[in-house]
Design a protein around this motif. Structure first.
Motif, mmCIF file in Angstrom:
data_model
loop_
_atom_site.group_PDB
_atom_site.id
_atom_site.type_symbol
_atom_site.label_atom_id
_atom_site.label_comp_id
_atom_site.label_asym_id
_atom_site.label_seq_id
_atom_site.Cartn_x
_atom_site.Cartn_y
_atom_site.Cartn_z
ATOM 1 N N GLU A 50 46.834 -2.103 3.362
ATOM 2 C CA GLU A 50 45.132 -1.111 2.970
ATOM 3 C C GLU A 50 45.137 -1.084 1.668
ATOM 4 O O GLU A 50 46.409 -0.404 1.436
ATOM 5 C CB GLU A 50 45.229 -0.405 3.967
ATOM 6 N N ILE B 35 42.953 0.257 -1.239
ATOM 7 C CA ILE B 35 41.567 0.659 -1.512
ATOM 8 C C ILE B 35 41.484 0.787 -3.307
ATOM 9 O O ILE B 35 42.145 1.369 -3.967
ATOM 10 C CB ILE B 35 41.962 2.752 -1.051
ATOM 11 N N ASP C 265 39.303 2.745 -6.291
ATOM 12 C CA ASP C 265 38.459 4.156 -7.292
ATOM 13 C C ASP C 265 38.300 4.718 -6.158
ATOM 14 O O ASP C 265 37.415 5.392 -5.919
ATOM 15 C CB ASP C 265 36.956 3.580 -7.007
ATOM 16 N N HIS C 266 39.735 5.021 -5.061
ATOM 17 C CA HIS C 266 39.542 5.947 -3.983
ATOM 18 C C HIS C 266 38.238 5.985 -3.056
ATOM 19 O O HIS C 266 38.773 6.936 -2.311
ATOM 20 C CB HIS C 266 40.268 7.832 -5.128
ATOM 21 N N VAL C 267 37.859 4.841 -2.900
ATOM 22 C CA VAL C 267 37.084 5.189 -1.770
ATOM 23 C C VAL C 267 36.821 3.800 -1.411
ATOM 24 O O VAL C 267 35.920 4.093 -0.353
ATOM 25 C CB VAL C 267 35.237 5.587 -2.323
ATOM 26 N N ILE C 268 36.868 2.847 -1.904
ATOM 27 C CA ILE C 268 36.251 1.304 -1.712
ATOM 28 C C ILE C 268 37.220 0.825 -0.566
ATOM 29 O O ILE C 268 37.957 0.279 -1.919
ATOM 30 C CB ILE C 268 36.063 0.225 -3.170
ATOM 31 N N LEU C 269 37.024 0.789 0.374
ATOM 32 C CA LEU C 269 37.929 0.129 1.340
ATOM 33 C C LEU C 269 37.676 -1.399 1.305
ATOM 34 O O LEU C 269 37.116 -1.771 1.648
ATOM 35 C CB LEU C 269 38.025 0.965 2.565
ATOM 36 N N GLU D 133 41.049 9.852 -14.318
ATOM 37 C CA GLU D 133 39.684 9.032 -14.060
ATOM 38 C C GLU D 133 38.920 8.861 -15.669
ATOM 39 O O GLU D 133 38.828 9.116 -16.476
ATOM 40 C CB GLU D 133 38.491 9.956 -13.641
ATOM 41 N N ARG E 187 32.123 10.685 -13.807
ATOM 42 C CA ARG E 187 32.841 9.714 -13.009
ATOM 43 C C ARG E 187 33.607 10.216 -11.796
ATOM 44 O O ARG E 187 33.411 10.214 -10.358
ATOM 45 C CB ARG E 187 33.717 8.129 -13.642
ATOM 46 N N ILE F 23 32.954 9.749 -7.878
ATOM 47 C CA ILE F 23 33.534 9.717 -7.303
ATOM 48 C C ILE F 23 33.637 10.930 -5.995
ATOM 49 O O ILE F 23 33.283 10.683 -5.000
ATOM 50 C CB ILE F 23 34.620 10.068 -7.451
ATOM 51 N N GLU G 76 31.339 10.764 -4.070
ATOM 52 C CA GLU G 76 30.822 9.669 -2.641
ATOM 53 C C GLU G 76 31.505 10.161 -1.908
ATOM 54 O O GLU G 76 31.014 9.237 -0.857
ATOM 55 C CB GLU G 76 31.191 8.564 -3.186
ATOM 56 N N LYS G 77 32.486 10.764 -1.636
ATOM 57 C CA LYS G 77 33.985 11.084 -1.084
ATOM 58 C C LYS G 77 32.986 12.217 0.015
ATOM 59 O O LYS G 77 33.510 12.355 1.084
ATOM 60 C CB LYS G 77 34.504 11.473 -1.524
ATOM 61 N N LEU H 24 30.897 10.526 2.321
ATOM 62 C CA LEU H 24 31.975 10.149 3.422
ATOM 63 C C LEU H 24 32.253 11.037 4.702
ATOM 64 O O LEU H 24 32.650 11.307 5.150
ATOM 65 C CB LEU H 24 32.690 8.724 3.349
ATOM 66 N N PRO I 188 37.646 9.251 5.038
ATOM 67 C CA PRO I 188 38.222 8.988 4.186
ATOM 68 C C PRO I 188 37.425 8.008 3.208
ATOM 69 O O PRO I 188 37.199 7.620 2.262
ATOM 70 C CB PRO I 188 39.407 8.829 3.848
ATOM 71 N N HIS I 189 37.272 7.087 4.002
ATOM 72 C CA HIS I 189 36.505 5.720 3.387
ATOM 73 C C HIS I 189 35.349 5.069 3.765
ATOM 74 O O HIS I 189 34.843 5.300 5.018
ATOM 75 C CB HIS I 189 37.031 4.426 3.684
ATOM 76 N N ARG J 191 32.334 -4.465 -9.718
ATOM 77 C CA ARG J 191 33.291 -4.670 -8.710
ATOM 78 C C ARG J 191 33.433 -5.630 -7.833
ATOM 79 O O ARG J 191 33.670 -5.333 -6.984
ATOM 80 C CB ARG J 191 32.465 -3.609 -8.183
#
Ligand SMILES: Nc1ncnc2c1ncn2[C@@H]1O[C@H](COP(=O)(O)OP(=O)(O)OP(=O)(O)O)[C@@H](O)[C@H]1O
Ligand SMILES: Nc1ncnc2c1ncn2[C@@H]1O[C@H](COP(=O)(O)OP(=O)(O)OP(=O)(O)O)[C@@H](O)[C@H]1O
Ligand SMILES: [Mg+2]
Ligand SMILES: [Mg+2]
Lengths: 282, 352, 300, 413, 270
Positions: A26, A28, A30-34, B330, B336, B340, B343-344, B347, B351-352, E168
């Motif tokens: 698995e 990921i 940038d820590h967020v995009i899976l 970072e 940024r 982030i 964004e977290k 969600l 976690p994602h 990206r």
């Protein structure tokens, strides 16, 4: 076509321990995009395995996971493991991997722009301690495969054409004499004749030097022609796998990856509707 | 309140083009501004106002200027302090030589003078790029400071080249308390930040970013490199110039040309890199980081009762180490990190 | 115009230029080999010189024993930098790496003074900073023998480093790394090891610069500022060229001295601060990558 | 609150850390000594340091942070012209007296315009005048200066330019030629300047330098064969830091000072009561009595004397407010008798301040480096043309008052 | 832009107009490398003109000459009746030449939407002060252009990634965004350098549709470099073949396919 042999080898592959195996990884960004949601695949020794899939399916990411180049792109492997020759390799540095015989040709060429073509090729042999003569020999071999490179050997790679750079990138990884090559879109931007040649080289190395290949390719038709085994990736998951010949004959694959529906190939001009992509799992 | 954008539909391109399309962000910004304008002037101590908030805002403004040039237009510059100096000394001279000139006008004229100097020193950017340009901009830094020490007229022939900024008075109201100065600086900075945000989200901003990301392609698309780069230099220097004027008028009071030395240029560069290159919010976060962290470390070192010379050196080391730490966490800066984080949050709890 | 005075200025300038080049080489080394603009070079020079005299003072050792000790320290420093700072930042934008070296600067400065204190030290090298007698007597031109020795050291360093870069496998690999970190990793160049070696070598170059500058100016914090004198040399010679550093140094040194002496008095003097930069800028307008720098490839 | 709180915005890192640690070390050492002796009429001194890195913005922050602490700071000295400028306006509003020993604005000597600023002992202008006086005496009388060449080799900044009006006026008056040669900061390379000097063949070189510029000047003088004893540095070019860094080249070099180098009873007492008790501030005891350390001790002495004097007026045994300390500073009279009592006879010139004269002395000495330590070479205190400098002070402060719309007046106490 | 009835439009007669671009005797060399030698060919209005040839033949260089990135040493360019020795990037853009690049040249730090908006920069009139104030005409203009870009986004089916930074995106989508950026300029001539490299068949089909639709609906002339012979032969009207900087063939796909030289140099025996 070698349908029969492909089936045989596929069966054999399941029996022997895989040369390279990716288990449920698995990834990921940038820590967020899976991006990869549990991908598993195997490459048996001495085989050519194709990794197919649409844009953004995660092919390049998979290859970068294997070669541990992901770290430089702020990607994290959060689950799963990669083994090569029966050893876990996900914690190794790329240098150690190359030394163990696994080398990657990156997508988008990535030549060293300021180095000449020849210097680019020579850097490829960095991990090998070769004598001058051996080095020359490897170099000649690459030039033999890609005569175009020989004529441009003293040009800085940054000033060569797209296709020349692609050849340079492939040639460079051959210089390391790897036992397993990860090829990311080798045919991109290459004239059709040379594409055939490149795959010819792949086959050649595979047959003569028992080099294994994992190739991510968009040119499905050619890829399945040369590969032994194939995986299809969609949205970060493996949605289909099987012997190359099986895949090539699969109706869905035919329609969506080979552009053949029912009655053979259709002209690009006659595609009347925007095609809505079919997702196996979505 | 949980950070969710569900239920917020954008029905026109106008609303989608808003600076902060998400309602929670908007209310947070307005809340912050309201507190900054209505509460802080009364509630904050003079120390807070005059030693922390005012310099923080002024540095943010200078960082904004540099970020326009470096973050948006991609031209690395080490001459920020020089443009600030031009702004300050020009404003001083306008007030001195044109009796009765409104002080805000003097600031604007100071900014414009800086912009002119910026254009002149921006010309080489048409040919020179990257670190070569950065090193070359040091010419600005040294040359401007040298001029200010050499040309007596600029400092009104004061023996040592020191100027004393005049009192700030607008419509008869003297801005001489920390709170009043703070409010003035805050308003100037808020307005200029808004203008900057508008610029970067419209065509000018896009032209800058295009030149930054790939100047050849930008040219092919029809942006004119010279115009775009020089405009970036002009706007950036204008911002720095105004910041420099505020630095002299609302903060230090008496300044020598040396106050605008290379070290100041670097400090401002640190701010945008730590805060986030190419982000308006980043300027503020970076300025806060660079202004507050040493203070915080200093206070901390004192509370640990270390011998002062050890404490001072440790402060410096921790400061350096933290910069590295944040870059590793970072590389694109605090802005940024903030994004982030959001964004977290969006969600959350997944976690994602 | 007094000709012998002119030559004196010229020679003095050239020799100062050599001293600038000594610092510039450290920059070139790291930039050429990793694409990192190492802001901390000045701090490293300071750290090296201070460590060397610190060892001499604290432990009462001779210079010849202190130097190996300092080399060890610089190697350790190089290893740590690679491990802690660079490794996690592989493949990041140039500006990020640049900023990281700024953080490093603070750290090194703090560390140096924490260990060795903030006092000013003297450093005596076995060679004295006095005029060469025969030149002074024969031509009435003053040339310090110290400077001549510095020029020799510099020439040796330039020769060795140029050879390493152009002729060896490692040199090629280093240039490759500067172009593209990812691709360098992909072909199996051990970035980490190479960087560690590189920074260690840069540390030694810093030590050489630190010893010579320290002997000249005293070992003090201001050694970190000499980086400012190296920058115009660097852009004029080109970030990526070792011989460029020396040629740039000579040009900058000579012209800044001549300008200060002959133009300075007309405009109020003190132009040495900005003149080298303006001069370098003029050169850059003609050759945007410096005299010997690699051309920046801009293609689409 | 029973302690007298003093703010110390100091610097112990960066290019000037060595001077900073000596100066503030001296102050703190003296404070410790005073406290060890029971304080000022029982009032203990308390202080806090804050690292400024010699940076104006950080200095302002330090000042603002400390000025309200512990009931309010009652004295401050940032030992940095930039910081002093940054808090110049603030100290007047906050009523925190600031001393600037030997730096800062020379015109602040006029207490009518700068009620809260005290350039105690001497200022740049008086120093310049004294330098010329000394060079005149050395040449055998002021009239012998006629036709002589004096180079003013200066740090090309506000600092180096400050003495120019005085030097120019004196050059005209005494008929010597003044050659001005600037050095671009930081001054780590001076070959061209010294070649110019060699060309000009001057009789003396005044070195108006700071930081690394000093040791480089001395070294470069050596390599160009200029005699060091014909160099006369300012007091910021006259500490061990400057000469040690220059090594042997510095032997014979002369510089100004407002402390007479040597040992004093007060220093012995310091060793005994403070260092022996392990409370000394300097990590290296060899630096006790060094130039910066003694300068710091002098500041400490002047401050405590001002406080003591203020207590006499406003109430013994009570901590003084900033305003009261200001009065103390403005009405100070430390004559030789008082110096003797303090165990510091001759350590610094007698100081007598008033509203018009916040400087209080203007006398300096010349010292020479013998390769290991500084020795005074003028037996008595040297004073230059004070009438001239006073005129400049009045003119300049009047201009400042006009710009700032201040009506000059002595503060009522 | 109305995309509702692609069929109807597609079936409309394809009118090929007069010559719009004529290149005469173009030669270009870099130091010793001769990238182009004495090449002449023309492009007619509304046609799809393909350039093919082996790697390093000079195809990309040809496009670079057309829109002024490279200046040929010899030759003449006639665009809409105007004779020029060479083009200039800005002039080319201004007079309606837009292009995409072989090595994607998107603005990596910007979002998809912003990238496409940059394509419209020449159409934006409000000055910079207005933009800073984001007021009146500037604001209206911004919104208006945004609408146009959204149409392009819909057309290319990239709605979902509108706000994603392009860096990206996977390769294929980047190519699509680049096409979008070129389209946003509403060009007269669209130069496409390997728009379908790195795509699978399905995606190529989509891309072909986009190209054909643009060509049909707006009458945009298209010059296309592509290595996929299927695509080239299917959609182009005329094909130029380059080899080692020389022209070795020019004509309809069928003519080219049967040209001996072309087969030898490029197509091979398949
Ligand atoms: N550095 C990155 N940061 C964030 N997201 C990324 C990054 N690199 C790739 N992605 C995302 O990961 C997904 C998979 O990308 P990947 O490059 O592996 O696709 P691919 O199958 O190789 O596609 P293509 O055929 O276009 O090369 C994409 O959706 C992409 O947006
Ligand atoms: N700026 C340049 N400097 C030097 N040589 C160049 C430059 N641009 C192109 N060339 C050379 O000119 C030749 C033609 O290059 P071009 O990019 O036009 O090829 P191409 O036909 O597009 O090939 P490909 O299909 O591989 O992209 C190549 O050999 C290339 O190395
Ligand atoms: Mg890919
Ligand atoms: Mg091409």
């Amino acid at each position: 076509m070698n349908t029969a042999t492909a089936q045989e080898t596929a069966a054999a592959a399941n029996a022997v321990q895989p040369y390279l195996s990716v288990n449920n990884v698995e990834v990921i960004y940038d820590h967020v995009i899976l991006v990869l949601k549990g991908v598993s695949l195997q490459v048996p020794q001495g085989k050519i395995v194709a990794l197919l899939g649409a844009n953004g399916a995660g092919k390049s990411t998979t290859l970068k996971t294997i070669s541990t180049l992901l770290r430089g792109e702020r990607g994290d492997v959060t689950k799963g493991e990669v083994t090569f020759k029966g050893e876990r390799v996900d914690q190794l540095t790329p240098n150690e991997l190359v030394k163990r015989g696994l080398s990657q040709v990156m997508e988008g060429r990535h030549c060293f722009g300021h180095l000449t073509i020849e210097e680019n090729l020579l850097t490829g042999a960095y991990t090998r301690s070769q004598s001058r003569a051996e080095l020359r020999e490897s170099l000649e071999k690459v030039y033999h495969y890609f005569p175009r490179l020989k004529t441009r050997r003293t040009s800085q790679a940054g000033y060569t054409s797209g296709g020349e750079q692609q050849m340079c990138a492939i040639g460079r990884s051959l210089m390391a004499r790897p036992s397993m090559i990860l090829l990311d879109e080798p045919s991109m931007g290459i004239a059709p004749q040379i594409v055939e040649e490149i795959f010819g080289i792949v086959k050649d190395l595979n047959a003569k030097e028992n080099v294994s290949f994992l190739l991510a390719e968009q040119n499905t038709m050619v890829a399945l022609r040369y590969a032994d085994f194939g995986y299809i990736l969609e949205n970060g998951r493996v949605v289909m796998e099987g012997a190359a010949s099986d895949l090539a004959n699969n109706e869905d694959v035919k329609e969506f990856y080979l552009g053949m529906s029912g009655a053979g190939r259709k002209s690009f001009r006659d595609m009347k509707f925007y095609r809505r992509r079919k997702r196996w799992l979505a | 309140m949980i950070y969710r954008e569900t239920g917020q539909f954008k029905t026109s391109y106008e609303t989608d083009g808003q600076i902060l399309p998400i309602r929670q962000d908007r209310s947070m910004l307005f809340g912050t501004l309201a507190v900054a304008l209505l509460v802080l002037p009364f509630a904050a101590s003079p120390y807070m106002l005059s030693a922390i908030l005012i310099p923080f805002l002024i540095f943010s403004l200078a960082a904004l200027g540099l970020n326009i040039l470096t973050g948006y237009a991609g031209q690395l510059s080490l001459g920020t302090a020089a443009f600030m100096a031009v702004g300050a000394f020009a404003s001083y001279n306008f007030v001195l030589r044109i009796p009765g000139i409104p002080i805000l006008l003097a600031f604007v004229l100071g900014g414009l003078s800086a912009a002119l100097v910026g254009i002149a020193f921006g010309l080489p950017s048409l040919r020179i790029r990257g670190f070569y340009l950065a090193a070359a901009t040091l010419a600005t830094q040294f040359f401007v400071v040298w001029c200010l020490t050499k040309i007596g007229w600029l400092t009104n022939y004061s023996a040592s080249g020191v100027i004393t900024a005049q009192k700030i008075e607008i419509l008869g109201y003297a801005f001489d308390t920390p709170a009043a100065k703070y409010v003035l600086v805050l308003l100037v900075v808020a307005v200029m930040a808004l203008l900057a945000k508008n610029m970067v989200r419209s065509n000018v901003g896009r032209s800058w970013m295009a030149v930054r990301d790939m100047d050849v392609a930008a040219e092919v698309i029809g942006f004119r490199l010279m115009r775009t780069k020089l405009l970036a230099f002009a706007v950036s220097s204008f911002y720095c110039g105004v910041a420099g004027a505020l630095y002299a008028f609302a903060y230090l009071g008496t300044v020598e040309p040396e106050a605008y030395n290379l070290e100041l240029s670097f400090r401002i560069l640190f701010m945008i890199i730590i805060g986030g290159v190419g982000s308006i919010l980043g300027c503020f976060l970076g300025a806060a980081f660079i202004v507050l962290l040493p203070v915080f470390l200093n206070v901390l070192a004192h509370s640990l009762a270390l011998p002062t010379s050890v404490a001072s050196n440790l402060e410096l080391m921790v400061f350096g180490a933290l910069i590295i730490f944040f870059l590793i966490v970072e590389p694109h800066g605090l802005a940024r990190l903030w994004q982030i984080g959001k964004e977290k949050l969006r969600l959350w709890p997944f976690p994602h | 115009m007094n000709l012998s005075f002119f030559f004196e200025v010229l020679i003095g300038g050239l020799l100062s230029g050599v001293m600038y080049a000594l610092v510039a080489i450290g920059f070139v080394l790291i930039y050429k080999a990793s694409g990192v603009f190492n802001f901390a070079q000045g701090a490293m020079v300071f750290f090296a010189a201070l460590t060397c005299v610190g060892i001499m003072d604290k432990f009462g050792l001779s210079l010849w024993l202190a130097i190996p000790g300092t080399i060890v320290a610089m190697v350790i420093l190089g290893l740590c930098i690679e491990r802690v700072v660079l490794r996690p930042l592989v493949n990041q934008p140039e500006i990020t790496l640049f900023m990281a070296t700024i953080g490093l600067t603070f750290f090194i400065e703090g560390l140096a003074q924490l260990i060795w204190g903030n006092q000013v030290h003297k450093l005596e090298l076995p060679i004295e900073d006095v005029p060469l007698e025969f030149l002074a007597e024969k031509f009435n031109i003053i040339v310090s023998q110290f400077d001549v020795m510095a020029a020799g050291v510099c020439a040796i360093m330039v020769a060795v480093l140029s050879l390493v870069f152009s002729k060896t496998k490692v040199g090629r690999a280093l240039r490759a790394v500067a172009d593209d970190h990812q691709a360098a990793l992909a072909v199996g160049i051990p970035l980490q090891r190479i960087w560690a070696i590189l920074w260690a070598v840069a540390g030694m170059v810093a030590l050489v610069a630190g010893l010579l500058w320290g002997a000249r100016n005293g070992v003090q914090f201001a050694l970190t500022f000499i980086a400012l004198k190296a920058l115009p040399v660097l852009i004029l010679g080109g970030f990526t060229s070792v011989p460029g550093a020396i040629v740039g140094g000579l040009i900058i040194g000579a012209s800044e001295k001549l300008a200060e002496v002959y133009i300075g008095p007309m405009v109020g003097g003190g132009i040495e601060g900005w003149f080298p930069y303006v001069l370098a800028l003029l050169f850059l307008l003609v050759r945007p990558e410096g005299l010997f720098g690699e051309k920046i490839i801009r293609r689409i | 609150n029973t302690e007298q709180f003093i703010a110390l915005p100091s610097y112990r890192v960066g290019p000037y850390a060595s001077g900073g640690s000596g100066f503030y070390g001296g102050i703190i050492d003296y404070f410790n000594l005073v406290n060890a002796n029971g304080g000022i009429n029982g009032v203990k001194l308390s202080w806090e340091e804050c690292e400024t890195e010699y940076n104006a913005a950080r200095g302002v922050e330090c000042y603002e942070r400390m000025k309200t602490k512990n009931g309010g700071a009652t004295l401050v000295d940032p030992l940095s012209t930039g910081i002093a400028y940054g808090i110049l306006d603030r100290v007047a509003t906050d009523k925190v007296p600031m001393t600037t020993l030997g730096y800062g604005r020379s015109d602040a000597a006029n207490g009518k315009v700068f009620p809260y600023v005290f350039p105690l002992i001497t200022s740049y202008w008086n120093q310049a005048a004294a330098m010329i006086k000394y060079l005149g005496d050395k040449s055998g009388g002021m009239d012998k200066l006629k036709g002589k060449k004096i180079v003013h080799l200066y740090h090309d900044s506000a600092f180096g330019k400050e003495p120019l009006p005085v030097l120019e006026a004196l050059a005209k008056q005494h008929g010597f030629e003044l050659i001005k040669i600037p050095v671009a900061p930081p001054g780590s390379e001076q070959q061209s300047q010294w070649l110019q000097i060699r060309q000009a063949k001057p009789d003396y070189v005044i070195l108006w330098g700071w930081g690394v510029m000093n040791s480089v000047a001395i070294k470069t003088a050596q390599r160009n064969g200029f005699p060091r004893d014909k160099m006369l540095g300012v007091w910021w070019a006259g500490s061990e830091d400057d000469t040690v860094a220059a090594g042997d080249a510095a032997k014979g070099y002369t510089a100004m000072t407002f402390n007479t180098p040597g040992n004093y009873p007060v220093i012995d007492e310091l060793r005994k009561k403070v260092y022996a008790a392990g409370k000394g501030n300097l990590s290296d005891q060899n630096r006790i009595g060094s130039v910066y350390h003694m300068r710091g001790m002098t500041a400490g002495i002047l401050w405590t004397e001002a406080i003591r004097h203020a207590q006499e007026k406003f109430g013994k045994g009570k901590p003084m407010t900033g305003e009261q300390v200001r009065w103390g500073l403005e009405n100070m009279n430390i004559d030789e008798a008082r110096q003797k009592a303090l165990g510091a006879f001759g350590m610094f010139p007698p100081v007598k301040t008033s509203c018009e004269d916040h400087e209080g002395s203007g006398a300096v000495k010349v010292q020479q480096w013998d390769g290991a330590k500084w020795n005074a070479i003028t037996p008595t205190w040297v004073v230059g043309d004070k009438a001239l400098t006073r005129k400049l002070v009045d003119e300049s402060s009047a201009k400042y008052a006009e710009e700032k719309k201040i009506t000059p007046a002595c503060a009522k106490s | 832009m109305q995309m509702n009835e692609p069929d109807a439009l597609f079936n409309a007669a394809r009118r090929i107009g007069p010559e719009i671009l004529d290149l005469r005797n173009i030669s270009l060399s870099f130091g010793g490398v001769k990238a182009l030698t004495n090449i002449s060919f023309n492009v007619r209005q509304h046609e799809i003109r393909a350039i093919i040839g082996p790697n390093g033949a000079g195809k990309s260089s040809m496009l670079n000459v057309i829109n002024g990135v490279y200046r040929p040493q010899e030759g003449e360019i006639i665009y809409r009746g105007e004779h020029r020795k060479n083009m200039d990037c800005y002039q080319a853009a201004k007079s309606g030449i837009a292009r995409t690049f072989q090595n994607i040249a998107l603005f990596k730090g910007m979002t998809v939407l912003d990238n496409i908006m940059t394509g419209r920069n020449l159409k934006m009139k409000s000055n910079f002060l207005m933009q800073a104030l984001y007021w009146g005409p500037a604001r209206r203009e911004e919104i208006e252009h945004r609408k146009k870009c959204e149409e392009i986004i819909d057309f290319l089916e990239i709605q979902a990634i509108r706000k994603t930074p392009v860096g990206r995106l996977p390769y294929g989508l980047q190519k699509r965004v680049e096409l979008g950026r070129a389209l946003a300029a509403e060009p007269e001539i669209l130069l496409l350098d390997e728009p379908m490299a790195g795509m699978n068949v399905e995606e190529k089909q989509d891309m072909c549709r986009f190209i054909l639709d643009v060509n049909d609906q707006f009458g945009t002339t298209i010059v296309l470099i592509e290595h996929d012979m299927g695509v080239v032969m299917d959609i182009s009207d005329r094909v130029v073949v380059l080899d080692y900087g020389k022209k070795i063939g020019d004509g309809t796909p069928d003519e080219v396919r049967s040209n001996e030289d072309v087969i030898k140099a490029y197509l091979g025996g398949h």
